[in-house]
Scaffold this motif. Structure first.
Motif, PDB file in Angstrom:
ATOM      1  N   UNK A   1       0.561  -0.850   0.148  1.00 24.10           N
ATOM      2  CA  UNK A   1      -0.210  -0.084  -0.706  1.00 24.10           C
ATOM      3  C   UNK A   1       0.964   1.400  -0.047  1.00 24.10           C
ATOM      4  N   UNK A   2       1.627   1.081   0.740  1.00 20.40           N
ATOM      5  CA  UNK A   2       2.714   1.967   0.630  1.00 20.40           C
ATOM      6  C   UNK A   2       4.078   2.953   0.326  1.00 20.40           C
ATOM      7  N   UNK A   3       4.802   1.421   0.056  1.00 16.88           N
ATOM      8  CA  UNK A   3       6.191   1.295  -1.152  1.00 16.88           C
ATOM      9  C   UNK A   3       5.503   2.733  -2.649  1.00 16.88           C
ATOM     10  N   UNK A   4       4.731   2.195  -3.390  1.00 17.01           N
ATOM     11  CA  UNK A   4       4.127   3.339  -4.621  1.00 17.01           C
ATOM     12  C   UNK A   4       4.107   4.815  -4.476  1.00 17.01           C
TER      13      UNK A   4
ATOM     14  N   UNK B   1      -7.692   6.201  -6.169  1.00 18.55           N
ATOM     15  CA  UNK B   1      -8.034   5.271  -6.717  1.00 18.55           C
ATOM     16  C   UNK B   1      -7.854   4.358  -5.886  1.00 18.55           C
ATOM     17  N   UNK B   2      -8.375   2.837  -6.584  1.00 20.08           N
ATOM     18  CA  UNK B   2      -7.686   1.822  -5.548  1.00 20.08           C
ATOM     19  C   UNK B   2      -5.844   1.329  -6.275  1.00 20.08           C
ATOM     20  N   UNK B   3      -5.694   0.401  -4.885  1.00 18.72           N
ATOM     21  CA  UNK B   3      -4.204   0.762  -5.008  1.00 18.72           C
ATOM     22  C   UNK B   3      -3.562  -0.816  -5.059  1.00 18.72           C
ATOM     23  N   UNK B   4      -4.464  -1.651  -4.580  1.00 17.65           N
ATOM     24  CA  UNK B   4      -4.331  -2.606  -3.783  1.00 17.65           C
ATOM     25  C   UNK B   4      -5.533  -4.124  -3.601  1.00 17.65           C
TER      26      UNK B   4
ATOM     27  N   UNK C   1     -17.079  -0.942  -3.151  1.00 17.23           N
ATOM     28  CA  UNK C   1     -17.772  -0.714  -1.951  1.00 17.23           C
ATOM     29  C   UNK C   1     -17.007  -0.447  -1.111  1.00 17.23           C
ATOM     30  N   UNK C   2     -15.510  -1.092  -0.792  1.00 13.98           N
ATOM     31  CA  UNK C   2     -14.776  -0.997  -0.447  1.00 13.98           C
ATOM     32  C   UNK C   2     -14.048   0.114   0.143  1.00 13.98           C
ATOM     33  N   UNK C   3     -13.984   0.581  -1.709  1.00 14.51           N
ATOM     34  CA  UNK C   3     -13.431   1.942  -1.615  1.00 14.51           C
ATOM     35  C   UNK C   3     -14.314   3.056  -1.095  1.00 14.51           C
TER      36      UNK C   3
ATOM     37  N   UNK D   1      -3.915  -8.052  -6.551  1.00 10.73           N
ATOM     38  CA  UNK D   1      -4.045  -6.591  -7.694  1.00 10.73           C
ATOM     39  C   UNK D   1      -3.544  -5.889  -6.860  1.00 10.73           C
ATOM     40  N   UNK D   2      -2.343  -5.520  -7.809  1.00 14.11           N
ATOM     41  CA  UNK D   2      -1.784  -4.162  -7.410  1.00 14.11           C
ATOM     42  C   UNK D   2      -1.350  -2.604  -8.704  1.00 14.11           C
ATOM     43  N   UNK D   3      -2.215  -2.143  -8.186  1.00 13.97           N
ATOM     44  CA  UNK D   3      -0.828  -1.049  -9.395  1.00 13.97           C
ATOM     45  C   UNK D   3      -0.530  -0.161  -9.315  1.00 13.97           C
ATOM     46  N   UNK D   4       0.184   0.592 -10.308  1.00 14.51           N
ATOM     47  CA  UNK D   4       1.211   1.132  -9.988  1.00 14.51           C
ATOM     48  C   UNK D   4       0.498   2.647 -10.798  1.00 14.51           C
ATOM     49  N   UNK D   5      -0.301   2.796 -11.159  1.00 17.05           N
ATOM     50  CA  UNK D   5      -0.964   4.696 -11.916  1.00 17.05           C
ATOM     51  C   UNK D   5      -1.340   5.010 -10.701  1.00 17.05           C
ATOM     52  N   UNK D   6      -1.933   5.652 -10.959  1.00 13.55           N
ATOM     53  CA  UNK D   6      -3.184   6.618 -10.168  1.00 13.55           C
ATOM     54  C   UNK D   6      -3.948   6.138  -9.989  1.00 13.55           C
ATOM     55  N   UNK D   7      -4.233   5.318 -11.109  1.00 11.89           N
ATOM     56  CA  UNK D   7      -5.742   3.758 -11.123  1.00 11.89           C
ATOM     57  C   UNK D   7      -6.479   4.027 -12.264  1.00 11.89           C
TER      58      UNK D   7
END
Length: 723
Positions: free
Chosen positions: A96-99, A183-186, A205-207, A513-519
């Motif tokens: 969650x925090x690294x990107x 954005x959702x990141x993980x 729902x989570x976001x 899922x891991x996302x590297x862009x803004x969302x």
């Protein structure tokens, strides 16, 4: 008053974050409370910049047994190496925090999460990322947060934020989502074959549910946040950027596109490296000259950027990938079932240049893993171990214990397969799966899911449905994007998303899922899940060509477990005085376990031995029933009748009045010890005493009146003791 507390509602409970009270010498320190679960989270960074070429971030998740009022069970009675759940909790926070650390930031940074109170209902793993976000946000450490993390369950078709352990046991999914305000990141999930649309709904729902926490941390940052310290970005980064246009021109002229499209990872790497080294030699002919090492590093970084740009261009503009596939094609697959002659179940699954040997081993309850953490104390009857040796990527590295990556990948595969395992009551084996990664060029965890499923079916484990996994990627530039099926290792590095999806033909059982862009938008997520389903069904069809279903019989090398149920009151007969009887049973070639509810399980490498022990136990614990007939043997005569042995350990009494149609003056006139005769149980009293009759005389003589029990007399149909 020391400290300041901020609160918000998260789900149906209050979440509080307190700071300024504990660990005040650290850059950022908060205490997070949810129910009676509390975590102390700290964040600290070194002032000196590291010389490493990557971000040296460490996240530690420390479980303290005093949090649940327990003394650790280890020899030294103190906490040791983090358990699997603690490691997985640390990984959730790290991802969650690294990107969100600034580009070029290389200060050694450490986040420590310590569970100091646990109510064993509100899980701490999703509170750690919230604490890390708050601690980093109010610290002087450069970080582009805040973020938040929540868990979602689906119970009765309704989504629930941060369910309790009890609620989670009734849920069709266990979904953890982390994200920023926008954005959702993980995402990480285990599920019982749920639909893709249900998963997207749960993520949305989570976001929405985490927004209150993000606003709370933004308020903390505005009121208490320290000024972020200045840091020196990695040396050479500006030079690398300046050199990109010039190197791109030289690389394209030298045949970069053809080099990148070379078939085979090793050949492609060698050809690309030769092109790179040739270009660099033109700039730095003498690698030993003063300052040459730094300039060569900058040139290599610049060339990597050129390489990455070209690969992304080929994907977006030409729908062409490094190995020649288009965005939807799965690499060639070949499978071999039962390559290991002595293993209980085994299979080799190869997809492109990724290969995993899956091995299944069946054991007894004595092989269960005792899980003793802050959430529960239980036995794990399904083990999955993922091994990633250095030779799988053609490297030489020191080998030691399992890395956090191995534990994380193994847990993903475990969640994917657990959903289809039969209940322990129906298949009373402890199951261990091992995924040996033999070759790796992308998505070895998904290959482990496939190989593990095949190994289980090869062993004859009656899983409810085969499971397959596929890793998805994303390349996105502005409004233009392309979703990739079955990504390579290089596509994981250059892409904007790593989305692993596992499931059956009916639905999803696990995802990460891991996302590297803004969302990414919900539409892209739906498209990725739909494309993943197509890839998964293709892989399942290839698996079905080799093994469409579990083998009808257990593997010949697999042990046999026979399960029977006895009257719990007769458990003592099976165990015997001081365990004598159970030792005699195990001397027959089997292990025997007895549970309090009367369930007896017999485990043996030999089916014949297991059946022999079962017959012995059934004989020991057999209970007579009124109306049953037996060919009995006279074991004792008395003036009032004869005691007849019906089966081992059980006698009945044939009264003298029931021996003949004529009057019998003495028992010995009709029966003697050792005589055999057919008898029938006429009745059993409340003390277990059995009265017998001769079936051929039934109806011809009057039944005997029940006798009152004698003080100190016989019990269970056995003769009274004579001193």
């Amino acid at each position: 008053m020391i400290g300041k507390t901020y609160t918000t509602m998260l789900g149906d409970k209050e979440l509080s974050i307190e700071t300024g009270k504990l660990a005040k010498l650290v850059a950022g320190s908060v205490t997070v409370r949810y129910g009676d679960t509390m975590l102390l989270v700290t964040a600290q960074a070194r002032e000196e910049r590291s010389t490493l070429d990557f971000l040296p971030l460490t996240v530690e998740f420390e479980e303290r047994h005093y949090a649940v009022g327990k003394i650790p069970g280890s020899f030294h009675r103190r906490e040791g190496r983090p358990g699997e759940k603690a490691i997985l909790g640390a990984r959730i926070t790290d991802r969650q925090i690294r990107p969100l650390f600034p580009k070029g930031y290389r200060q050694e940074t450490q986040v420590i999460i310590t569970v100091i109170s646990a109510d064993q209902q509100n899980l701490p793993d999703v509170l750690g990322p919230i604490g890390a976000s708050a601690a980093l946000s109010i610290s002087d450490i450069p970080w582009n947060g805040p973020t938040a993390c929540v868990r979602v369950a689906q119970i009765g078709g309704e989504y629930v934020i941060n369910p309790t352990v009890e609620q989670l046991s009734r849920s069709t999914m266990d979904l953890v989502v982390a994200g920023t305000k926008d954005a959702v990141m993980m995402v990480e999930a285990g599920a019982h074959s749920v639909s893709e649309e249900d998963l997207v709904g749960a993520i949305e729902f989570a976001h929405a549910g985490m927004q209150g926490v993000i606003s709370l941390i933004e308020t903390m940052k505005a009121e208490l946040g320290q000024e972020k310290f200045n840091f020196l970005a990695l040396e050479g980064s500006d030079l690398s950027t300046d050199l990109v246009p010039e190197l791109a021109e030289k690389a394209h002229a030298g045949g970069l596109k053809d080099a990148l499209l070379t078939a085979g990872k090793k050949d492609r790497s060698a050809r690309t490296k030769a092109l790179r080294d040739g270009i660099i030699a033109g700039y730095e002919p003498d690698p030993d000259a003063e300052g040459a090492k730094e300039r060569i590093t900058a040139l290599k970084n610049a060339f990597y950027k050129v390489e990455k740009q070209e690969l992304r261009r080929l994907i977006l503009e030409d729908d062409l990938r490094a190995d020649g596939r288009n965005s939807r094609t799965v690499r060639p697959i070949w499978i071999e079932a039962r390559p290991l002659p002595r293993a209980h179940g085994s299979a080799i699954f190869t997809r492109g240049e990724t290969q995993v040997l899956g091995v299944a081993t069946l054991g007894t309850e004595r092989d269960e893993l005792l899980v003793d953490d802050l959430t529960t104390e239980d036995n794990d009857r399904f083990l999955l171990h993922y091994n990633f040796p250095p030779y799988s990527t053609g490297e030489v590295k020191r080998m030691g214990g399992q890395s956090r990556r191995e534990i994380g990948h193994g847990n993903l595969a475990k969640r994917a397969i657990r959903a289809v395992l039969p209940p322990f009551e129906e298949f009373p084996y402890v199951i261990r799966l091992v995924g040996e990664v033999l070759e790796s060029n992308g998505s070895s965890s998904m290959a482990t899911v496939c190989a593990g499923t095949l190994a289980l079916m090869d062993a004859g484990v009656p899983i409810t449905a085969p499971v397959a996994g596929v890793a998805m990627g994303l390349v996105m530039e502005g409004e233009k994007y392309r979703v990739l099926t079955d990504i390579l290792g290089s596509e994981d590095a250059l892409g904007d998303m790593d989305f692993k999806v596992c499931g059956t033909a009916q639905g999803v059982t696990a995802l990460q899922m891991d996302i590297k862009v803004g969302g990414i938008t919900p539409q892209i997520m739906r498209e990725a899940l739909a494309q993943a389903r197509d890839g998964r069904l293709h892989i399942l069809s290839k698996m079905a060509e080799v093994l469409a279903a579990p083998r009808p019989e257990l593997s010949p090398t697999a042990p046999r477990i026979v399960s029977i149920r006895i009257n719990p009151e007769l458990i003592g007969k099976v165990i015997g005085p001081g365990g004598k009887q159970i030792r005699e049973l195990e001397a027959m070639g089997a292990q025997v376990t007895v549970e309090e509810d009367g369930t007896v399980r017999i485990f043996s490498a030999s089916g014949e031995a297991a059946n022999a022990v079962r017959a012995k136990i059934e004989s020991i614990t057999r209970e007579a029933k009124a109306g049953e007939e037996f060919d009995g043997t006279v074991v004792k005569t008395t003036p009032f009748g004869a005691f007849i042995n019906l089966y081992p350990g059980q006698d009945g009494m044939l009264h003298i009045s029931q021996m003949s149609e004529q009057r019998v003056n003495a028992v010995e006139d009709v029966l003697n010890v050792g005589d055999k005769l057919r008898v029938k149980i006429a009745g059993i009293d409340d003390r277990g005493k059995i009265d017998l009759i001769r079936p051929e005389l039934e109806g011809k003589i009057a039944p005997r009146e029940p006798r009152a029990p004698r003080p100190g007399g016989d019990r269970g149909g056995r003769p009274p003791r004579r001193d």
